[in-house]
Enzyme design. Structure first.
Site, PDB file in Angstrom:
ATOM      1  N   HIS A 259      61.098  48.485  -7.321  1.00 15.50           N
ATOM      2  CA  HIS A 259      62.451  47.901  -7.360  1.00 15.50           C
ATOM      3  C   HIS A 259      62.376  46.554  -6.635  1.00 15.50           C
ATOM      4  O   HIS A 259      61.582  45.704  -7.006  1.00 15.50           O
ATOM      5  CB  HIS A 259      63.390  48.922  -6.700  1.00 15.50           C
ATOM      6  CG  HIS A 259      64.854  48.699  -6.880  1.00 15.50           C
ATOM      7  ND1 HIS A 259      65.390  47.732  -7.678  1.00 15.50           N
ATOM      8  CD2 HIS A 259      65.930  49.352  -6.336  1.00 15.50           C
ATOM      9  CE1 HIS A 259      66.715  47.798  -7.635  1.00 15.50           C
ATOM     10  NE2 HIS A 259      67.073  48.774  -6.809  1.00 15.50           N
ATOM     11  N   HIS A 298      60.795  45.746 -17.331  1.00 16.94           N
ATOM     12  CA  HIS A 298      62.124  46.104 -16.830  1.00 16.94           C
ATOM     13  C   HIS A 298      62.662  47.248 -17.676  1.00 16.94           C
ATOM     14  O   HIS A 298      62.435  47.284 -18.878  1.00 16.94           O
ATOM     15  CB  HIS A 298      63.070  44.901 -16.896  1.00 16.94           C
ATOM     16  CG  HIS A 298      64.272  45.064 -16.037  1.00 16.94           C
ATOM     17  ND1 HIS A 298      65.398  45.725 -16.461  1.00 16.94           N
ATOM     18  CD2 HIS A 298      64.500  44.683 -14.756  1.00 16.94           C
ATOM     19  CE1 HIS A 298      66.274  45.732 -15.478  1.00 16.94           C
ATOM     20  NE2 HIS A 298      65.752  45.115 -14.428  1.00 16.94           N
ATOM     21  N   ASP A 354      61.450  39.195 -10.126  1.00 19.79           N
ATOM     22  CA  ASP A 354      60.563  39.198  -8.964  1.00 19.79           C
ATOM     23  C   ASP A 354      59.282  38.399  -9.174  1.00 19.79           C
ATOM     24  O   ASP A 354      58.536  38.173  -8.226  1.00 19.79           O
ATOM     25  CB  ASP A 354      60.192  40.643  -8.593  1.00 19.79           C
ATOM     26  CG  ASP A 354      61.388  41.391  -8.040  1.00 19.79           C
ATOM     27  OD1 ASP A 354      62.109  40.795  -7.224  1.00 19.79           O
ATOM     28  OD2 ASP A 354      61.593  42.551  -8.422  1.00 19.79           O
TER      29      ASP A 354
HETATM   30  N1  CMC Z   1      52.305  46.371 -16.028  1.00 18.07           N
HETATM   31  C1  CMC Z   1      51.625  47.032 -16.961  1.00 18.07           C
HETATM   32  N2  CMC Z   1      52.132  47.947 -17.784  1.00 18.07           N
HETATM   33  C2  CMC Z   1      53.435  48.207 -17.640  1.00 18.07           C
HETATM   34  C3  CMC Z   1      54.233  47.570 -16.685  1.00 18.07           C
HETATM   35  C4  CMC Z   1      53.625  46.611 -15.869  1.00 18.07           C
HETATM   36  N3  CMC Z   1      54.329  45.966 -14.936  1.00 18.07           N
HETATM   37  N4  CMC Z   1      55.486  48.038 -16.770  1.00 18.07           N
HETATM   38  C5  CMC Z   1      55.486  48.941 -17.743  1.00 18.07           C
HETATM   39  N5  CMC Z   1      54.236  49.054 -18.283  1.00 18.07           N
HETATM   40  C6  CMC Z   1      53.833  49.893 -19.398  1.00 18.07           C
HETATM   41  C7  CMC Z   1      53.694  51.337 -18.968  1.00 18.07           C
HETATM   42  O1  CMC Z   1      52.377  51.628 -18.556  1.00 18.07           O
HETATM   43  C8  CMC Z   1      54.086  52.062 -20.233  1.00 18.07           C
HETATM   44  O2  CMC Z   1      52.989  52.015 -21.114  1.00 18.07           O
HETATM   45  P1  CMC Z   1      52.654  53.307 -22.050  1.00 18.07           P
HETATM   46  O3  CMC Z   1      53.832  53.424 -22.965  1.00 18.07           O
HETATM   47  O4  CMC Z   1      51.376  52.969 -22.712  1.00 18.07           O
HETATM   48  O5  CMC Z   1      52.551  54.477 -21.106  1.00 18.07           O
HETATM   49  C9  CMC Z   1      55.174  51.187 -20.823  1.00 18.07           C
HETATM   50  O6  CMC Z   1      54.896  49.870 -20.350  1.00 18.07           O
HETATM   51  C10 CMC Z   1      56.575  51.582 -20.419  1.00 18.07           C
HETATM   52  O7  CMC Z   1      56.625  51.615 -18.971  1.00 18.07           O
HETATM   53  P2  CMC Z   1      57.533  52.565 -18.125  1.00 18.07           P
HETATM   54  O8  CMC Z   1      56.888  52.793 -16.808  1.00 18.07           O
HETATM   55  O9  CMC Z   1      57.898  53.761 -18.942  1.00 18.07           O
HETATM   56  O10 CMC Z   1      58.831  51.670 -17.974  1.00 18.07           O
HETATM   57  P3  CMC Z   1      60.014  51.908 -16.955  1.00 18.07           P
HETATM   58  O11 CMC Z   1      61.238  51.411 -17.616  1.00 18.07           O
HETATM   59  O12 CMC Z   1      59.990  53.302 -16.445  1.00 18.07           O
HETATM   60  O13 CMC Z   1      59.608  50.982 -15.716  1.00 18.07           O
HETATM   61  C11 CMC Z   1      59.497  49.181 -14.205  1.00 18.07           C
HETATM   62  C12 CMC Z   1      60.243  49.786 -15.405  1.00 18.07           C
HETATM   63  C13 CMC Z   1      60.221  47.892 -13.784  1.00 18.07           C
HETATM   64  C14 CMC Z   1      59.516  50.172 -13.032  1.00 18.07           C
HETATM   65  C15 CMC Z   1      58.041  48.881 -14.623  1.00 18.07           C
HETATM   66  O14 CMC Z   1      58.039  47.939 -15.683  1.00 18.07           O
HETATM   67  C16 CMC Z   1      57.191  48.388 -13.466  1.00 18.07           C
HETATM   68  O15 CMC Z   1      56.637  49.211 -12.717  1.00 18.07           O
HETATM   69  N6  CMC Z   1      57.056  47.023 -13.286  1.00 18.07           N
HETATM   70  C17 CMC Z   1      56.337  46.480 -12.168  1.00 18.07           C
HETATM   71  C18 CMC Z   1      57.210  46.510 -10.915  1.00 18.07           C
HETATM   72  C19 CMC Z   1      58.303  45.463 -11.002  1.00 18.07           C
HETATM   73  O16 CMC Z   1      58.075  44.311 -11.336  1.00 18.07           O
HETATM   74  N7  CMC Z   1      59.529  45.881 -10.637  1.00 18.07           N
HETATM   75  C20 CMC Z   1      60.682  44.984 -10.546  1.00 18.07           C
HETATM   76  C21 CMC Z   1      61.719  45.283 -11.597  1.00 18.07           C
HETATM   77  S1  CMC Z   1      62.989  44.026 -11.719  1.00 18.07           S
HETATM   78  C22 CMC Z   1      63.781  43.959 -10.174  1.00 18.07           C
HETATM   79  C23 CMC Z   1      64.322  45.221  -9.639  1.00 18.07           C
HETATM   80  O17 CMC Z   1      64.540  46.223 -10.341  1.00 18.07           O
HETATM   81  O18 CMC Z   1      64.585  45.264  -8.446  1.00 18.07           O
END
Ligand code: CMC
Length: 419
Positions: A259, A298, A354
């Site tokens: 987050h 996201h 971020d």
């Molecule tokens: N790098 C590589 N792969 C990713 C990433 C990433 N940053 N984010 C998602 N994926 C892949 C993930 O491995 C999955 O692939 P597969 O379908 O093959 O298993 C697919 O994309 C969907 O990911 P998810 O984890 O199901 O997506 P989510 O909606 O649960 O997660 C998230 C959203 C923001 C937690 C995630 O994208 C992440 O961990 N990003 C990195 C951390 C980050 O930048 N967070 C800040 C978010 S914006 C500000 C805030 O919220 O405060």
């Protein structure tokens, strides 16, 4: 929509209203059958009139106003007023609002002397901030009278006003510098910068471009509808806990690297990569499942994060003063490679808020541990707007159900009989 329970043949008609269906209608037809939705990925937990987020088209609006226009023309305190009150302030409304916020920036001496100074010298400022926000609850015990709108309003002003003071105190404590008292002659952002950076000069004069850049970042971070932190705020608030401990819970959620902690994680990642020529290997590692690209992806945005676009422009203004952050080239290389790679394209992964904010904060001299604190300061206005909305909606306590997957009933076994 018509939903039919094939076991009984019974049907129920549920209208789709504003893109949602009323789950209580389903419950009537299917008592004891729960919607299994871990992480609430398909659940709208509340109606809300605060922030409109269209993730497919990269649109973000506070109370109807596009984030791009607010970032260009308004100030953080104007936006905070907008979030809390629902309308932009007139000049007659803005002046007393700014006055009230300005005159509530002081914190009780015991918060600083007894409480914050008690932390270990290397305590993470987010851990300190979360605890200090919760501790304010003990200084304002009347805050638990949440049914009185005037009382609520007073706590809202206090919280928005005191966040920069607490944040600066956490920083000063961690670097062993004396606390700087708020200066009521400065605006919100300049005052925060003065409390952070003042050394021996009688009055700290912030660089106006940097102060404005920080104010723009505050605007961009002020709200983001039902994110993890706001959901924590609404969950704890639904138990009718006071606004300080509710805000502390939201800040605790924000601390996580998935987050608001991601801005800090981005800098660690860029530093670890170290040079542009190592970017392709890093991307390959991410694609192979060895770590995540911090600052990418996201839950809601599936085209681009409009905040990231504004931040990229703000970065240029900041780097013109501070000099370019040496990690910028690595970030740009990552963005270029990732945006043309099918792994990221097919998963709709784009830079989020971020990805570039940390580079700006670092260039402005903030230690990485302070980045999420910088997120928490403005997000307080959003959390509180949702808290008021929740109370005005008279929402029931948040209490989801579960799908029990543990063992069935069994008899207690004395310790010497266990295997
Ligand atoms: N790098 C590589 N792969 C990713 C990433 C990433 N940053 N984010 C998602 N994926 C892949 C993930 O491995 C999955 O692939 P597969 O379908 O093959 O298993 C697919 O994309 C969907 O990911 P998810 O984890 O199901 O997506 P989510 O909606 O649960 O997660 C998230 C959203 C923001 C937690 C995630 O994208 C992440 O961990 N990003 C990195 C951390 C980050 O930048 N967070 C800040 C978010 S914006 C500000 C805030 O919220 O405060």
């Amino acid at each position: 929509m018509t939903i039919t329970d094939n076991r009984s043949g019974q049907s129920v008609q549920v209208p789709i209203v504003d893109g949602g269906v009323d789950a209580s209608e389903w419950r009537k037809l299917l008592p004891g059958v729960w919607f299994y939705d871990p992480a609430l990925m398909t659940t709208a937990s509340t109606p809300s009139a605060i922030t409109d987020l269209d993730g497919e088209n990269g649109i973000l609006r506070y109370r109807g106003y596009p984030i791009e226009q607010l970032a260009e023309h308004s100030t953080y305190l104007e936006v905070a007023y907008l979030l809390i009150h629902g309308e932009l302030p007139t000049a007659q409304q803005y002046e007393p609002w700014v006055h009230e916020i300005t005159y509530h920036t002081f914190i009780h001496e015991n918060v600083r002397k007894r409480f914050l100074e008690g932390f270990h010298h290397d305590a993470h400022p987010m851990g300190m901030l979360v605890s200090a926000i919760a501790a304010l609850s003990t200084f304002y015990p009347e805050a638990n009278n949440i049914s009185d709108p005037d009382n609520r309003y007073k706590q809202i002003v206090r919280l928005i006003a005191k966040m920069p003071t607490l944040a600066a105190a956490c920083h000063r404590n961690s670097v062993g510098m004396p606390f700087v008292y708020p200066d009521n002659s400065l605006n919100f952002t300049e005052n925060f910068l003065a409390m952070l950076w003042k050394v021996a000069e009688p009055r700290y004069a912030a660089n106006p471009t940097l102060a404005r850049a920080l104010d723009v970042l505050f605007i961009l971070h002020a709200d983001h509808e039902q994110n993890c932190g706001t959901t924590a705020m609404r969950t704890v608030g639904s138990a009718h806990a006071d606004p300080y401990v509710s805000t502390a819970s939201a800040a605790a959620a924000l601390y996580g690297p998935r987050h608001g902690g991601a801005n800090e994680a981005v800098i660690h990642m860029l530093t670890q990569i170290g040079s542009v020529d190592r970017v392709p290997q890093f991307i390959e590692d991410v694609k192979a499942g060895r770590g995540r690209l911090q600052g990418f992806g996201h839950r809601v945005y599936k085209s681009y994060d409009p905040r990231a676009a504004i931040i990229k422009k703000t970065a240029d203004d900041v780097f013109a003063i501070t000099g370019k952050n040496p990690l910028l080239d690595i970030a740009l290389a990552i963005e270029e490679v990732a945006l043309s790679d099918d792994y990221f394209i097919s998963r709709k992964l784009y830079p989020n808020v971020d990805f570039y904010s940390g580079l700006i904060y670092q260039a402005m001299g903030f230690p990485t541990e302070m980045f999420t604190v910088l997120f928490a300061i403005p997000r307080t206005a959003g959390w509180l707007a949702h808290w008021v909305e929740l109370l005005e909606q008279d929402q029931k306590i948040v209490r989801p159900r579960q799908i029990y997957t543990g063992v069935g009933a069994r008899d207690y076994v004395a310790m010497d009989g266990r295997t």
